[in-house]
Scaffold this active site. Structure first.
Site, PDB file in Angstrom:
ATOM      1  N   ASP A   1      15.324  42.295  60.516  1.00 53.80           N
ATOM      2  CA  ASP A   1      15.925  41.905  59.239  1.00 53.80           C
ATOM      3  C   ASP A   1      14.803  41.506  58.269  1.00 53.80           C
ATOM      4  O   ASP A   1      14.045  40.572  58.554  1.00 53.80           O
ATOM      5  CB  ASP A   1      16.878  40.729  59.467  1.00 53.80           C
ATOM      6  CG  ASP A   1      17.564  40.301  58.185  1.00 53.80           C
ATOM      7  OD1 ASP A   1      17.123  39.311  57.587  1.00 53.80           O
ATOM      8  OD2 ASP A   1      18.518  40.968  57.754  1.00 53.80           O
TER       9      ASP A   1
ATOM     10  N   THR B   1      17.878  43.796  52.041  1.00 57.13           N
ATOM     11  CA  THR B   1      16.670  42.979  51.857  1.00 57.13           C
ATOM     12  C   THR B   1      15.395  43.791  52.122  1.00 57.13           C
ATOM     13  O   THR B   1      14.400  43.626  51.426  1.00 57.13           O
ATOM     14  CB  THR B   1      16.686  41.753  52.800  1.00 57.13           C
ATOM     15  OG1 THR B   1      16.993  42.182  54.121  1.00 57.13           O
ATOM     16  CG2 THR B   1      17.727  40.753  52.357  1.00 57.13           C
ATOM     17  N   THR B   2      15.440  44.683  53.119  1.00 55.41           N
ATOM     18  CA  THR B   2      14.267  45.518  53.425  1.00 55.41           C
ATOM     19  C   THR B   2      14.061  46.547  52.315  1.00 55.41           C
ATOM     20  O   THR B   2      12.938  46.734  51.835  1.00 55.41           O
ATOM     21  CB  THR B   2      14.465  46.232  54.785  1.00 55.41           C
ATOM     22  OG1 THR B   2      14.840  45.254  55.765  1.00 55.41           O
ATOM     23  CG2 THR B   2      13.209  46.929  55.230  1.00 55.41           C
TER      24      THR B   2
ATOM     25  N   ASP C   1      25.149  39.864  57.828  1.00 61.45           N
ATOM     26  CA  ASP C   1      24.987  41.036  56.952  1.00 61.45           C
ATOM     27  C   ASP C   1      26.295  41.821  56.857  1.00 61.45           C
ATOM     28  O   ASP C   1      26.712  42.241  55.781  1.00 61.45           O
ATOM     29  CB  ASP C   1      23.881  41.966  57.476  1.00 61.45           C
ATOM     30  CG  ASP C   1      22.488  41.430  57.158  1.00 61.45           C
ATOM     31  OD1 ASP C   1      22.419  40.392  56.478  1.00 61.45           O
ATOM     32  OD2 ASP C   1      21.502  42.029  57.602  1.00 61.45           O
TER      33      ASP C   1
END
Length: 551
Positions: free
Chosen positions: A61, A94-95, A392
């Site tokens: 994550d 987020t990545t 998530d």
């Protein structure tokens, strides 16, 4: 006549300005992006991080990784803040946002080398961002949030890249059940507060398949007296935020006793007060009492005589969840207790032993608007990763409930925007078209990374994908497992428009912000100065310039 130079900035400060500062910022941002590039897609690699306390974080994550990484460069810190913002805002992507921001900044570097002003580059990027958001809306489709199959398929696409993808059916069902459970309508507006009302209870041991969502609440508590009932069907529940104990003085209180009988009277007053409090509770005939404070031995005795079970020192957040699930009202004074405050929506109260600990279950609630998600697993590390993935998935379900629109996944949306922006760039005159086209190309980093992470040939595959999109087939993307070009419509990978739009918006706006910086001053704190520490950009933390510097 020449005058002596005036020193404006403290001479001990490190300073980078102009081109050097811009290149430094872009390099730092690109380095952060490269850290987590291998964490994108279903073939993502895991990162093992040792935190300062000696604990291990094992995850792919993006936000969890960057939260544990310590960096000194201010631009790198700004990039890490992006992942946190993205996680709080939409909970997913987020990545992608870090990778995209790093690539957008890298695409601006050749124009800075050609002496093109940063403001001109930023104007082009802002223009491209407006067009990109419009393209996302054009290629999106609407979704029926009441159709469980559609919603599960959507959540599956977010879990497919995570550690729990092997249990995706179970996790998707749990995420959707939890979000639908806590969703309420207030004044015609939907409210979904998973943070406050969907608590995750982690119990090491057992198997991941044993994880489930309760139709009620679970607490890590046991009854206060061993003879109190541990199983009650259809209990009447009272919730308190006051102690069932004798009220003591606020500060040091002295009592002067002149006669022997006064001491006995003092103890009687204490007993009478507790008895009166218990009588107020007994009057509404509850089966179960929860309080956030303590319960004295005497209060336990009176409640036990009335066949009432008491549980003490419940957390405020747990008490709020119980109130919402069973329909009770939390009271600060037992004197105010009335029939309407008693919760009657719970079907079963039970205390069970799981492993070495006792847990209180309030289940079979009628239309509970709060729930507990029980996670089981072989070790704490595995359960922590499952929890991150579940958060998530819940965020994705929540976003779709608020904005029921989907964009094709697997890099298809990014490639569609890239191809269409490339066509629009031809109509732009002057210098502005070059940064505009560069931003369009930088969006290809998402499908390219997906191909590279599963060991495919990026050059050939991207060429085939570009060909499909040039022919107007905007739903074609990359299969993250094999690295081949597939139609996302038949493959069934869709992502919420809210996540996709927020990712592109955050990445481009933060890149524009970093490009505006043309001067970095690294201050030296007084403590470091005394100890002879330098303020070098590479090794030391950034600090504010000293107020007491030379003027």
């Amino acid at each position: 006549m020449l005058k002596a130079p005036i020193i404006v900035v403290n001479g001990k400060n490190e300073r980078e300005s102009g081109r050097k500062a811009q290149i430094s910022n872009i390099t730092a941002s690109k380095t952060v992006a490269d850290i987590i590039r291998t964490c994108l897609g279903p073939r993502a690699m895991l990162k093992m991080i040792l935190d300062p306390m000696g604990g291990i974080v094992l995850t792919n994550d993006g936000n969890a990784i960057l939260r544990e990484v310590e960096v000194a460069h201010p631009a790198a810190k700004s990039m890490i803040e992006l992942a946190r913002t993205q996680d709080e805002e939409v909970g997913d992507g987020t990545t992608s946002v870090i990778i995209l921001a790093g690539e957008v900044l890298a695409s601006a570097l050749p124009f800075l080398d050609r002496q093109i002003h940063p403001v001109t580059i930023i104007q082009s990027f802002k223009r491209a961002l407006e067009d990109a958001l419009q393209i996302i809306n054009d290629i999106s489709i609407r979704v029926n949030t009441d159709d469980r199959t559609e919603m599960l398929g959507l959540i599956k696409s977010s879990i497919g890249t995570k550690f729990v993808s092997a249990w995706s059916d179970l996790m998707c069902g749990m995420a959707l059940d939890a979000v639908q459970c806590v969703a309420i309508e207030v004044d015609g507006k939907r409210q979904v507060d998973t943070k406050r009302y969907a608590r995750v209870e982690k119990i090491p041991g057992g198997e991941i398949e044993e994880s489930h969502v309760l139709d009620g609440i679970m607490l890590n508590k046991d009854v206060t007296h061993p003879r109190m009932r541990r199983r009650i069907e259809n209990p009447r529940i009272v919730l308190l935020d006051c102690p069932l104990e004798y009220k003591k003085g606020e500060s040091q209180t002295n009592v002067e006793i002149e006669k022997e009988g006064q001491w006995e009277r003092l103890l009687e007053i204490e007993e009478e007060q507790i008895k009166e409090m218990c009588e107020h509770i007994i009057k509404v005939k509850p089966d179960l009492v929860f309080t956030e404070k303590g319960v004295s031995d005497l209060a336990q005795h009176y409640l036990l005589k009335a066949n009432i079970t008491a549980i003490r020192r419940v957390r405020k957040t747990d008490n709020n969840r119980i109130a919402r699930a069973v329909g009770a009202t939390i009271l600060n004074r037992v004197e105010d207790l009335k029939e309407a405050d008693v919760g009657i929506k719970c079907g079963l109260f039970e205390v069970q032993k799981v492993g070495d600990e006792y847990f209180t279950y309030l289940t079979k609630c009628q239309d509970p608007k709060a729930c507990t998600i029980v996670l089981r697993g072989a070790s704490k590390d595995i359960i922590n990763e499952v929890e991150r993935n579940l958060q998530d998935a819940m965020a994705v379900a929540r976003n779709v409930i608020f904005e029921p629109a989907l964009a094709p996944g697997g890099g298809a949306a990014e490639m569609a925007i890239s191809v269409r922006l490339g066509e629009k760039a031809k109509a732009i005159g002057g210098v502005e078209q070059y940064p505009y086209r560069a931003l369009a190309t930088s969006l290809e980093i998402i499908p390219r990374t997906l191909i590279q992470n599963c060991g495919g040939n990026a050059l050939r595959t991207l060429g085939r994908l570009r060909e499909k999109h040039a022919a107007g087939q905007h739903t074609w993307g990359i299969d993250g497992l094999t690295g081949n070009v597939v139609d996302m419509k038949t493959y069934g990978i869709w992502e919420p428009v809210a996540v996709k739009a927020q990712t592109i918006k955050t990445a481009i706006e933060s890149a524009c912000l970093i490009l505006r910086v043309d001067d970095i001053v690294s201050g030296v704190s007084k403590n470091k100065e005394r100890s002879g520490g330098g303020g070098a950009m590479g090794g030391e933390e950034m600090a504010a310039p000293e107020e007491g510097g030379e003027r």
